[in-house]
Design an enzyme around this catalytic site. Structure first.
Site, PDB file in Angstrom:
ATOM      1  N   ARG A   1      13.438   2.880 -11.510  1.00  0.00           N
ATOM      2  CA  ARG A   1      14.789   3.386 -11.632  1.00  0.00           C
ATOM      3  C   ARG A   1      15.509   4.075 -10.365  1.00  0.00           C
ATOM      4  O   ARG A   1      16.518   3.752 -10.241  1.00  0.00           O
ATOM      5  CB  ARG A   1      15.255   4.151 -12.994  1.00  0.00           C
ATOM      6  CG  ARG A   1      14.876   3.231 -14.248  1.00  0.00           C
ATOM      7  CD  ARG A   1      14.562   4.023 -15.510  1.00  0.00           C
ATOM      8  NE  ARG A   1      14.453   3.415 -16.803  1.00  0.00           N
ATOM      9  CZ  ARG A   1      13.485   2.892 -17.178  1.00  0.00           C
ATOM     10  NH1 ARG A   1      12.471   2.665 -16.435  1.00  0.00           N
ATOM     11  NH2 ARG A   1      13.669   2.028 -18.184  1.00  0.00           N
TER      12      ARG A   1
ATOM     13  N   SER B   1      13.006  -1.237 -27.444  1.00  0.00           N
ATOM     14  CA  SER B   1      12.605  -1.772 -26.262  1.00  0.00           C
ATOM     15  C   SER B   1      13.635  -1.014 -24.961  1.00  0.00           C
ATOM     16  O   SER B   1      14.720  -1.309 -24.993  1.00  0.00           O
ATOM     17  CB  SER B   1      12.638  -3.038 -25.778  1.00  0.00           C
ATOM     18  OG  SER B   1      12.371  -3.317 -24.406  1.00  0.00           O
TER      19      SER B   1
ATOM     20  N   ASP C   1       2.979   2.628 -24.676  1.00  0.00           N
ATOM     21  CA  ASP C   1       2.154   1.943 -23.584  1.00  0.00           C
ATOM     22  C   ASP C   1       0.423   2.784 -23.753  1.00  0.00           C
ATOM     23  O   ASP C   1      -0.372   2.553 -23.040  1.00  0.00           O
ATOM     24  CB  ASP C   1       2.399   2.375 -22.257  1.00  0.00           C
ATOM     25  CG  ASP C   1       3.443   1.360 -21.893  1.00  0.00           C
ATOM     26  OD1 ASP C   1       3.201   0.390 -22.081  1.00  0.00           O
ATOM     27  OD2 ASP C   1       4.451   1.762 -21.110  1.00  0.00           O
TER      28      ASP C   1
ATOM     29  N   LYS D   1       3.065  -7.116 -24.396  1.00  0.00           N
ATOM     30  CA  LYS D   1       2.849  -6.416 -23.215  1.00  0.00           C
ATOM     31  C   LYS D   1       2.205  -7.268 -22.307  1.00  0.00           C
ATOM     32  O   LYS D   1       2.074  -8.465 -22.238  1.00  0.00           O
ATOM     33  CB  LYS D   1       2.053  -5.128 -23.391  1.00  0.00           C
ATOM     34  CG  LYS D   1       3.085  -4.039 -24.165  1.00  0.00           C
ATOM     35  CD  LYS D   1       4.033  -3.653 -23.600  1.00  0.00           C
ATOM     36  CE  LYS D   1       4.869  -2.287 -23.968  1.00  0.00           C
ATOM     37  NZ  LYS D   1       5.971  -1.761 -23.061  1.00  0.00           N
TER      38      LYS D   1
END
Length: 450
Positions: free
Chosen positions: A33, A174, A327, A354
């Site tokens: 980002r 998500s 994760d 994933k």
């Protein structure tokens, strides 16, 4: 072939205590980002502590392809001279995002409301992953997407020359989808509204505000409502990237299961939308403490100390916690195998799509090493064997997935016999220093081709 060069088979042998400090890389989510928002700003953004794994480097190269100046100044130090919201140029070549699911989805979002066309591809793992979850909402802005059957890469996205703002409810938890829609909304007039029924990691919202976007977040009966006013002039920033909690999970969890271990992992971001694993480990009885709690760049940060915890017990992980640790379920299952009783993980269907089908990959690999696992469409249960009682001796297939490979290498550190993975090459996508960092603490990791 791994998609990252020739396969690198690796073996992890039972080891003595893990001791010392584990300086893990910068946060991958914030690194992606930082580059993207820097490219969408007007002026120079400076970044310190950027994760220089393959995934993030692919995003840096993509920002160059869209016209931003991106310069590597030194280890972890980068400069981005942005082109402004709506300023992306049309790339001259295909954008190769490697293994970066986050990178490709966020980049698709931020170019979807600019009147240019870009074609995206990636490695074998990324080409197998669904893109419809992003191409569907960006179509509402006016973008068009053309890819392989099932919405898979390679894919060309034709950005909307005259985008319209949208109101979109994210159909699954998500952060990638939410972020792609918000980034698309930057160059749409008026207000773009994103509604998520389950909170996911909020780095995009925090960083957009930091770069000067007008964005509000409100909890309502409808869900978490995020409202972004389009077409701002983003202001460049100086960013210090906190260290990645998803990477910290590996030395932390290894220390919990290897007898006699005491490991300090400094400067870890503890954003509440990312810290679910650490809450879960403490619920299981882990000796895991937070030291020097503080705030850096708007994000909570602490030093984590993990000590060997032989009395951990299985729990039912609250499904509501899944988004904050999605994760980390692979490495959690390794800890669960070394606890007593069952660890039940539900509401984790996202793991099926994933980098690999992580439920299947972990279940198969754990079974190959003597651990009992039950699994269904959106759940799995690991029956723990107790501290030091996992037989090991098996080989796990990584399926081009960095987290699968690292999880089984951690399992081998505490098993009765060595544990192997067919390919450790993908580890470089997110944690390029994993091998020297873990061996520096005392792990015994061996490459078969040495």
């Amino acid at each position: 072939m791994s998609g990252h060069g020739p396969a690198i088979p690796m073996t992890s042998r039972p080891c003595g205590p893990l001791k010392g400090e584990a300086h893990v890389p910068g946060d991958k989510s914030i690194s992606h980002r930082s580059l993207i928002l820097g490219a969408l700003s007007v002026g120079e953004t400076r970044i310190e502590g950027l994760l220089e794994g393959d995934d993030v480097l692919a995003t840096a190269e993509a920002m160059r392809a869209f016209g931003a100046e991106v310069e590597h100044l030194g280890p972890g130090e980068w400069r981005v001279n942005g082109v402004g919201v709506g300023g992306f140029a049309e790339p001259e070549d295909v954008i190769d995002c490697g293994n970066a699911g986050t990178g490709v989805r966020l980049i698709m979002g931020c170019m979807a409301t600019t009147g240019i066309t870009a074609t995206f591809t990636g490695d074998a793992s990324l080409r197998s992953r669904p893109m419809g979850r992003v191409t569907d909402p960006i179509a509402l802005f006016g973008a068009a997407s053309y890819g392989r059957d099932g919405g898979r890469l390679p894919m060309s996205v034709v950005g909307a020359a005259d985008p319209v703002p949208v109101r979109y409810t994210v159909p699954m938890p998500s952060a990638q989808v939410k972020s792609a829609v918000l980034l698309a909304g930057l160059n749409a007039p008026g207000q773009t509204v994103v509604i998520e029924q389950e909170a996911t990691r909020d780095h995009t919202e925090r960083m957009l505000a930091g770069f000067g976007a007008e964005i509000t977040v409100e909890d309502t009966d409808e869900g978490r409502v995020i409202t972004l006013t389009g077409q701002p002039e983003l202001k460049p920033q100086d960013i210090v990237v906190p260290r990645d909690p998803s990477s910290a999970a590996f030395p932390v969890c290894a220390a919990l299961i290897v007898p006699g271990s005491d490991v300090l992992v400094p400067n870890i971001g503890l954003n509440p939308t990312r810290a679910g694993l650490f809450d879960t480990l403490r619920d299981m009885g882990a000796n895991l403490t937070y030291e020097n709690l503080r705030e850096e760049g708007g994000e909570p940060v602490a030093d984590l100390r993990a000590r060997y915890s032989p009395d951990m017990h299985g729990i039912e992980v609250p499904p509501a916690r899944a988004a904050s640790m999605i994760d980390e379920y692979p490495i959690l299952s390794v800890v669960a195998a070394n606890a007593t009783g069952q660890t039940v993980m539900r509401g984790v269907k996202e793991l099926r799509v994933k980098e690999s089908d992580r439920i299947e990959a972990m279940a198969s690999g754990l079974r190959a090493n003597g651990v009992n696992v039950e699994d269904g469409d959106d759940w799995w249960i690991v029956t723990g064997m107790g501290a030091g009682k996992v037989p090991g001796g098996g080989t796990a297939v990584s399926h081009l997935d960095h987290r699968i490979a690292m999880s089984f290498l951690c399992l081998g550190m505490a098993a009765q016999n060595p544990v192997s993975v067919d390919d450790g090459g993908p580890i470089a996508t997110s944690f390029p220093i994993f091998e020297p960092l873990m061996t520096g603490l005392g792990a015994q990791l061996v490459r078969a081709n040495r």
